[in-house]
Design a protein around this motif. Sequence first.
Motif, PDB file in Angstrom:
ATOM      1  N   VAL A 175      37.603  41.437  40.449  1.00  0.00           N
ATOM      2  CA  VAL A 175      38.928  42.046  40.513  1.00  0.00           C
ATOM      3  C   VAL A 175      39.720  41.469  41.679  1.00  0.00           C
ATOM      4  O   VAL A 175      40.921  41.165  41.558  1.00  0.00           O
ATOM      5  N   LEU A 176      39.073  41.295  42.837  1.00  0.00           N
ATOM      6  CA  LEU A 176      39.763  40.698  43.984  1.00  0.00           C
ATOM      7  C   LEU A 176      40.223  39.279  43.664  1.00  0.00           C
ATOM      8  O   LEU A 176      41.328  38.863  44.057  1.00  0.00           O
ATOM      9  N   ALA A 197      42.076  50.826  40.354  1.00  0.00           N
ATOM     10  CA  ALA A 197      43.477  50.402  40.311  1.00  0.00           C
ATOM     11  C   ALA A 197      43.697  49.386  39.191  1.00  0.00           C
ATOM     12  O   ALA A 197      44.681  49.457  38.441  1.00  0.00           O
ATOM     13  N   TYR A 198      42.776  48.449  39.084  1.00  0.00           N
ATOM     14  CA  TYR A 198      42.837  47.438  38.023  1.00  0.00           C
ATOM     15  C   TYR A 198      42.762  48.098  36.644  1.00  0.00           C
ATOM     16  O   TYR A 198      43.527  47.750  35.728  1.00  0.00           O
ATOM     17  N   ALA A 199      41.847  49.072  36.494  1.00  0.00           N
ATOM     18  CA  ALA A 199      41.680  49.724  35.199  1.00  0.00           C
ATOM     19  C   ALA A 199      42.874  50.599  34.841  1.00  0.00           C
ATOM     20  O   ALA A 199      43.326  50.612  33.686  1.00  0.00           O
ATOM     21  N   PRO A 238      36.903  45.666  30.886  1.00  0.00           N
ATOM     22  CA  PRO A 238      37.702  44.739  30.076  1.00  0.00           C
ATOM     23  C   PRO A 238      38.424  43.697  30.937  1.00  0.00           C
ATOM     24  O   PRO A 238      38.741  43.932  32.108  1.00  0.00           O
ATOM     25  N   ASP A 239      38.705  42.558  30.326  1.00  0.00           N
ATOM     26  CA  ASP A 239      39.594  41.568  30.913  1.00  0.00           C
ATOM     27  C   ASP A 239      41.006  41.938  30.479  1.00  0.00           C
ATOM     28  O   ASP A 239      41.502  41.465  29.464  1.00  0.00           O
ATOM     29  N   TYR A 240      41.642  42.806  31.260  1.00  0.00           N
ATOM     30  CA  TYR A 240      42.949  43.322  30.845  1.00  0.00           C
ATOM     31  C   TYR A 240      43.999  42.216  30.773  1.00  0.00           C
ATOM     32  O   TYR A 240      44.874  42.242  29.894  1.00  0.00           O
TER      33      TYR A 240
END
Length: 396
Positions: free
Chosen positions: A59-60, A310-312, A390-392
């Motif tokens: 994610v980073l 946060a990403y999700a 997931p790879d959003y």
Amino acid sequence: MSLPLRGTRVLVSGAGVAGPAVAWWLARYGAEVTVVEVAPALRTSGFAVDFRGPTHLGVLAAMGVLDELRAVQTHAGAMSRVDEHGRELFRLPAEFAGGELEVRRRDLSRILYERGADRVEYLFGDRIVALTEAADGVHVDLARAGSRTVDLVVGADGMHSGVRRLVLGPESAYVTHLGYHLAGWDLPNDRGFDVVPRQYNVPGRMASVSADQRDPDRAGALVVFASPRQDHDRLDLDRQKALITDAFAGLGWHVPHLLAGLRAVPELYFDAIARVRVPRWHTDRSVLLGDAAWGVTLGGMGVGTGVVGAYALAGELALAGGDPRVALPAYERRMRGYASRWQRGANPGHFLAPASGWGLWLRDRLLATRPVQAMMVRGTGALATDAGLPDYLARV
């Protein structure tokens, strides 16, 4: 890339770590984002935080901040347990104490803030004092900046979340005191401390000190001590210092020196060690993120989980075209199991400062063995990994 959140107005409460992270992702997908923070500027207190495993680091990397964080990592390495004469009893491996990447919280917060400052509005020295949800938005009253209507409110404002209180009720219903407090402060490094944290224990109390990585003339102290729950609204700086001084009075090692440094500090990190459990993280147009939803003070992986959350959250909103009725339940389903892995049953106070002499002896005997250390390193890495995330970016 497409901008599925174009025109979506989001107000984020909290400019620590999860707040700036979700603000950046939301703005990346086209949302109009404002972050409100009660502090007058980015906070400079707090301790080192770590990331571990492909989920955290992935994610980073997707945010484009991984190399910048590596440039400011602490390289603190192992953690040394010492007796009152400074003799080392055992040493925890660097992989357990600092993960694969350890940085100061203030550096992480600054980098995430700077990453999105050109596309996110930040309001420092302000807070949400009231909010009302309606079918077409959330009417929000701010203490200083007036009122506005937004499509979504994100409470990323920590364990003592104001958004959670306004939306779901008083803190006492969701935050459980775990019988300990912790505090940290800076002081001159006039005793030649190195960057390896030295940790001294007696039952129910732990004191630690290490040199600042980038300024060897400065050092950082950390203390953990058993203590009943305190009314934090009444704990001003002088009262916090008095509680710490009383708890550690009469101890040996470098403790008197650390307490002498405490008297002069103008700023102090002080909080209870507590656990947050919230049965439901969202309403129709408000949602909790990070410690506000699943925090454990000094829980080990709370910061990494907040960045993943946060990403999700932003990703689910993007997939749903900004519809919170679809996105918020999907976000909670995605994150609840992942966050609960490390949070369930955790009490860092018991680990850092066992209350009894027997408990302290047993902890030390176990941690001094290599098989136990190896098991702990493997376990924390597994807890941090979510192979199904997931790879959003690809899906959006």
